[in-house]
Design a protein around this motif. Structure first.
Motif, PDB file in Angstrom:
ATOM      1  N   GLU A  28       0.831  -1.201   0.000  1.00  0.00           N
ATOM      2  CA  GLU A  28       0.000   0.000   0.000  1.00  0.00           C
ATOM      3  C   GLU A  28       0.869   1.256   0.000  1.00  0.00           C
ATOM      4  O   GLU A  28       0.562   2.239  -0.679  1.00  0.00           O
ATOM      5  N   GLY A  29       1.965   1.223   0.761  1.00  0.00           N
ATOM      6  CA  GLY A  29       2.893   2.349   0.790  1.00  0.00           C
ATOM      7  C   GLY A  29       3.524   2.586  -0.570  1.00  0.00           C
ATOM      8  O   GLY A  29       3.657   3.730  -1.015  1.00  0.00           O
ATOM      9  N   TRP A  30       3.923   1.503  -1.228  1.00  0.00           N
ATOM     10  CA  TRP A  30       4.519   1.624  -2.555  1.00  0.00           C
ATOM     11  C   TRP A  30       3.501   2.196  -3.539  1.00  0.00           C
ATOM     12  O   TRP A  30       3.819   3.063  -4.338  1.00  0.00           O
ATOM     13  N   HIS A  31       2.263   1.724  -3.462  1.00  0.00           N
ATOM     14  CA  HIS A  31       1.212   2.202  -4.351  1.00  0.00           C
ATOM     15  C   HIS A  31       0.962   3.698  -4.132  1.00  0.00           C
ATOM     16  O   HIS A  31       0.828   4.468  -5.092  1.00  0.00           O
ATOM     17  N   THR A  32       0.913   4.124  -2.878  1.00  0.00           N
ATOM     18  CA  THR A  32       0.728   5.538  -2.566  1.00  0.00           C
ATOM     19  C   THR A  32       1.895   6.355  -3.113  1.00  0.00           C
ATOM     20  O   THR A  32       1.691   7.421  -3.705  1.00  0.00           O
ATOM     21  N   HIS A  33       3.113   5.847  -2.900  1.00  0.00           N
ATOM     22  CA  HIS A  33       4.308   6.519  -3.424  1.00  0.00           C
ATOM     23  C   HIS A  33       4.216   6.656  -4.944  1.00  0.00           C
ATOM     24  O   HIS A  33       4.497   7.715  -5.499  1.00  0.00           O
ATOM     25  N   LEU A  34       3.825   5.586  -5.589  1.00  0.00           N
ATOM     26  CA  LEU A  34       3.710   5.586  -7.049  1.00  0.00           C
ATOM     27  C   LEU A  34       2.671   6.609  -7.510  1.00  0.00           C
ATOM     28  O   LEU A  34       2.922   7.392  -8.431  1.00  0.00           O
ATOM     29  N   ALA A  35       1.530   6.628  -6.846  1.00  0.00           N
ATOM     30  CA  ALA A  35       0.466   7.573  -7.202  1.00  0.00           C
ATOM     31  C   ALA A  35       0.927   9.016  -6.967  1.00  0.00           C
ATOM     32  O   ALA A  35       0.696   9.890  -7.810  1.00  0.00           O
ATOM     33  N   ASN A  36       1.598   9.257  -5.841  1.00  0.00           N
ATOM     34  CA  ASN A  36       2.100  10.598  -5.550  1.00  0.00           C
ATOM     35  C   ASN A  36       3.176  11.001  -6.551  1.00  0.00           C
ATOM     36  O   ASN A  36       3.234  12.146  -6.991  1.00  0.00           O
ATOM     37  N   HIS A  37       4.045  10.058  -6.875  1.00  0.00           N
ATOM     38  CA  HIS A  37       5.130  10.316  -7.815  1.00  0.00           C
ATOM     39  C   HIS A  37       4.578  10.628  -9.204  1.00  0.00           C
ATOM     40  O   HIS A  37       5.159  11.408  -9.948  1.00  0.00           O
ATOM     41  N   ALA A  38       3.452  10.037  -9.533  1.00  0.00           N
ATOM     42  CA  ALA A  38       2.819  10.292 -10.827  1.00  0.00           C
ATOM     43  C   ALA A  38       2.072  11.622 -10.806  1.00  0.00           C
ATOM     44  O   ALA A  38       1.471  12.017 -11.793  1.00  0.00           O
ATOM     45  N   GLY A  39       2.152  12.307  -9.672  1.00  0.00           N
ATOM     46  CA  GLY A  39       1.495  13.610  -9.562  1.00  0.00           C
ATOM     47  C   GLY A  39      -0.008  13.501  -9.479  1.00  0.00           C
ATOM     48  O   GLY A  39      -0.724  14.439  -9.793  1.00  0.00           O
ATOM     49  N   LEU A  40      -0.463  12.321  -9.059  1.00  0.00           N
ATOM     50  CA  LEU A  40      -1.907  12.068  -8.979  1.00  0.00           C
ATOM     51  C   LEU A  40      -2.609  12.468 -10.274  1.00  0.00           C
ATOM     52  O   LEU A  40      -3.682  13.048 -10.269  1.00  0.00           O
ATOM     53  N   SER A  41      -1.928  12.176 -11.392  1.00  0.00           N
ATOM     54  CA  SER A  41      -2.476  12.507 -12.712  1.00  0.00           C
ATOM     55  C   SER A  41      -3.488  11.460 -13.153  1.00  0.00           C
ATOM     56  O   SER A  41      -3.448  10.973 -14.267  1.00  0.00           O
ATOM     57  N   ILE A  42      -4.346  11.109 -12.251  1.00  0.00           N
ATOM     58  CA  ILE A  42      -5.327  10.072 -12.546  1.00  0.00           C
ATOM     59  C   ILE A  42      -6.674  10.749 -12.770  1.00  0.00           C
ATOM     60  O   ILE A  42      -7.200  11.396 -11.876  1.00  0.00           O
ATOM     61  N   SER A  43      -7.166  10.632 -13.950  1.00  0.00           N
ATOM     62  CA  SER A  43      -8.477  11.203 -14.246  1.00  0.00           C
ATOM     63  C   SER A  43      -9.526  10.116 -14.050  1.00  0.00           C
ATOM     64  O   SER A  43      -9.227   9.013 -13.619  1.00  0.00           O
ATOM     65  N   LEU A  49       2.566   7.043 -16.642  1.00  0.00           N
ATOM     66  CA  LEU A  49       2.801   5.763 -15.978  1.00  0.00           C
ATOM     67  C   LEU A  49       4.122   5.147 -16.431  1.00  0.00           C
ATOM     68  O   LEU A  49       4.909   4.672 -15.611  1.00  0.00           O
ATOM     69  N   LEU A  50       4.405   5.160 -17.728  1.00  0.00           N
ATOM     70  CA  LEU A  50       5.658   4.594 -18.237  1.00  0.00           C
ATOM     71  C   LEU A  50       6.876   5.326 -17.679  1.00  0.00           C
ATOM     72  O   LEU A  50       7.876   4.703 -17.297  1.00  0.00           O
ATOM     73  N   GLU A  51       6.793   6.637 -17.593  1.00  0.00           N
ATOM     74  CA  GLU A  51       7.898   7.431 -17.045  1.00  0.00           C
ATOM     75  C   GLU A  51       8.132   7.103 -15.570  1.00  0.00           C
ATOM     76  O   GLU A  51       9.261   6.896 -15.132  1.00  0.00           O
ATOM     77  N   VAL A  52       7.047   7.031 -14.815  1.00  0.00           N
ATOM     78  CA  VAL A  52       7.151   6.726 -13.384  1.00  0.00           C
ATOM     79  C   VAL A  52       7.696   5.315 -13.182  1.00  0.00           C
ATOM     80  O   VAL A  52       8.568   5.090 -12.328  1.00  0.00           O
ATOM     81  N   LEU A  53       7.228   4.343 -13.955  1.00  0.00           N
ATOM     82  CA  LEU A  53       7.722   2.967 -13.824  1.00  0.00           C
ATOM     83  C   LEU A  53       9.188   2.857 -14.225  1.00  0.00           C
ATOM     84  O   LEU A  53       9.947   2.094 -13.622  1.00  0.00           O
ATOM     85  N   TYR A  54       9.613   3.633 -15.213  1.00  0.00           N
ATOM     86  CA  TYR A  54      11.026   3.646 -15.613  1.00  0.00           C
ATOM     87  C   TYR A  54      11.892   4.159 -14.461  1.00  0.00           C
ATOM     88  O   TYR A  54      12.913   3.555 -14.119  1.00  0.00           O
ATOM     89  N   GLU A  55      11.469   5.250 -13.834  1.00  0.00           N
ATOM     90  CA  GLU A  55      12.212   5.794 -12.690  1.00  0.00           C
ATOM     91  C   GLU A  55      12.211   4.806 -11.521  1.00  0.00           C
ATOM     92  O   GLU A  55      13.198   4.672 -10.808  1.00  0.00           O
ATOM     93  N   GLU A  56      11.116   4.111 -11.347  1.00  0.00           N
ATOM     94  CA  GLU A  56      11.027   3.101 -10.278  1.00  0.00           C
ATOM     95  C   GLU A  56      11.986   1.953 -10.555  1.00  0.00           C
ATOM     96  O   GLU A  56      12.609   1.412  -9.640  1.00  0.00           O
ATOM     97  N   ALA A  57      12.139   1.565 -11.821  1.00  0.00           N
ATOM     98  CA  ALA A  57      13.069   0.497 -12.202  1.00  0.00           C
ATOM     99  C   ALA A  57      14.503   0.890 -11.877  1.00  0.00           C
ATOM    100  O   ALA A  57      15.306   0.052 -11.435  1.00  0.00           O
ATOM    101  N   ILE A  58      14.846   2.143 -12.065  1.00  0.00           N
ATOM    102  CA  ILE A  58      16.181   2.625 -11.709  1.00  0.00           C
ATOM    103  C   ILE A  58      16.385   2.508 -10.205  1.00  0.00           C
ATOM    104  O   ILE A  58      17.446   2.089  -9.737  1.00  0.00           O
ATOM    105  N   GLN A  59      15.340   2.844  -9.437  1.00  0.00           N
ATOM    106  CA  GLN A  59      15.420   2.724  -7.973  1.00  0.00           C
ATOM    107  C   GLN A  59      15.653   1.279  -7.543  1.00  0.00           C
ATOM    108  O   GLN A  59      16.367   1.018  -6.586  1.00  0.00           O
TER     109      GLN A  59
END
Length: 121
Positions: free
Chosen positions: A11-26, A35-45
């Motif tokens: 749940e923490g990871w999901h929240t982090h991911l959503a926040n990192h995506a700028g809550l750009s969820i319509s 989503l692809l950009e955020v997942l790419y950055e997450e892969a680097i992490q």
């Protein structure tokens, strides 16, 4: 010999991911390109985290309360593994630890006067 795990990490990871995506969820969902950009950055992490783990660094902070709880449980498990206590004793003592832990947690939230008695037992 593993700690009790919950879905809090996920749940923490999901929240982090959503926040990192700028809550750009319509109402239609998250934009694919974001989503692809955020997942790419997450892969680097993940690579960074892997290197940290290989060096013996700890990634996850654990609250003092849970660290103490786990130490008690691992101590009991060690005693059981070395046949110092029986299965029934292991289960009874684990139940006592969790009962006391939950009682203290409840007493703190309820400002219960018995909190001091519970912590000093």
């Amino acid at each position: 010999m593993q700690e009790v795990r919950t879905t809090n990490d996920v749940e923490g990871w999901h929240t982090h991911l959503a926040n990192h995506a700028g809550l750009s969820i319509s109402s239609k969902g998250l934009n694919l390109y974001i989503l692809l950009e955020v997942l790419y950055e997450e892969a680097i992490q993940v690579d960074i985290y892997t290197k940290m783990l290989e060096q013996g660094q700890q990634l996850r902070r654990q609250r003092k309360t849970f660290k103490e709880l786990n130490l008690k449980l691992f101590g009991l498990w060690n005693d059981y593994s070395k046949q110092k206590i029986t299965t029934a004793e292991l289960l009874e003592q684990c139940a006592d630890i969790y009962t006391k832990f939950n009682a203290i947690k409840y007493a703190k939230t309820a400002n219960d006067a018995r909190l001091f008695e519970l912590e000093t037992e």
